[in-house]
Scaffold this active site. Structure first.
Site, PDB file in Angstrom:
ATOM      1  N   HIS A  40     -50.918 -63.995 -18.751  1.00 56.81           N
ATOM      2  CA  HIS A  40     -52.211 -63.800 -19.411  1.00 56.81           C
ATOM      3  C   HIS A  40     -52.947 -65.140 -19.394  1.00 56.81           C
ATOM      4  O   HIS A  40     -52.363 -66.170 -19.050  1.00 56.81           O
ATOM      5  CB  HIS A  40     -52.012 -63.345 -20.866  1.00 56.81           C
ATOM      6  N   HIS A 126     -55.645 -71.053 -17.633  1.00 57.88           N
ATOM      7  CA  HIS A 126     -54.415 -71.053 -16.842  1.00 57.88           C
ATOM      8  C   HIS A 126     -53.491 -69.902 -17.237  1.00 57.88           C
ATOM      9  O   HIS A 126     -53.629 -69.338 -18.316  1.00 57.88           O
ATOM     10  CB  HIS A 126     -53.673 -72.381 -17.009  1.00 57.88           C
TER      11      HIS A 126
END
Length: 182
Positions: A40, A126
């Site tokens: 995620h 990220h």
């Protein structure tokens, strides 16, 4: 409950990252790989929250995303956050995206209004792929390998509140609510 606001990255991106993890395992001295169901992008880490705060957080996120339409992001490069001896977190980043930055900024600001601290560090979009890892190649070589990977566009159309729990000796992220972008 331990919670954060995040974005699901979709099945195609998940499979691409899993293939990349498999490639990197050939160069791994030690480390722990992130399970694919935990991939995620975190927009805002909340820490410990109370159950009674969930509806207030949901309403705040709805306010924050007003005026932001669905958009696409792309995976860009591999990076890491330093630890003592190893890479504490190895991640796949996304290309700079004004909509994603705006989304983070608005969520951070709106949650600040209801008592959450503002993020002190610059937002780095990220996806964590490994922790406490040591590789036999340097980050430049890792990026050379990553450049060869297919990189699909990721649709960002929903924001989630996730609960972070330990189940069966493994961290899992459970969606609590979702807010669609319109």
């Amino acid at each position: 409950m331990r919670a954060f606001i995040g974005i699901d990255i979709g099945e195609k991106a998940i499979e691409q990252i899993v293939r990349f993890q498999e490639t990197l395992k050939n160069y791994t001295v030690k480390g722990r790989w992130t399970y694919k169901d935990n991939f995620h992008i975190t927009l805002k880490f909340l820490g410990e929250i109370e159950l009674e705060d969930i509806s207030k957080i949901e309403e705040t996120v709805k306010v924050a995303v007003k005026g932001i339409s669905p958009f696409y992001i792309r995976l860009s490069e591999v990076g890491f956050f330093r630890g003592d001896k190893e890479m504490r977190v190895l991640w796949v980043g996304t290309e700079e995206n004004e909509f994603l930055n705006k989304l983070h900024y608005k969520i951070d600001n709106e949650l600040y209004k209801i008592g959450f601290a503002k993020d002190e560090r610059k937002f780095t979009s990220h996806i964590t792929i490994a922790r406490d890892i040591r590789l036999s190649i340097d980050i430049e070589e890792v990026n050379n390998l990553f450049e060869k990977q297919e990189k699909e566009a990721i649709l960002v159309d929903t924001i989630f509140l996730y609960e972070s729990v330990i189940q069966e000796n493994r961290r899992k992220y459970i969606p609590i609510f979702s807010v669609p972008l319109k």
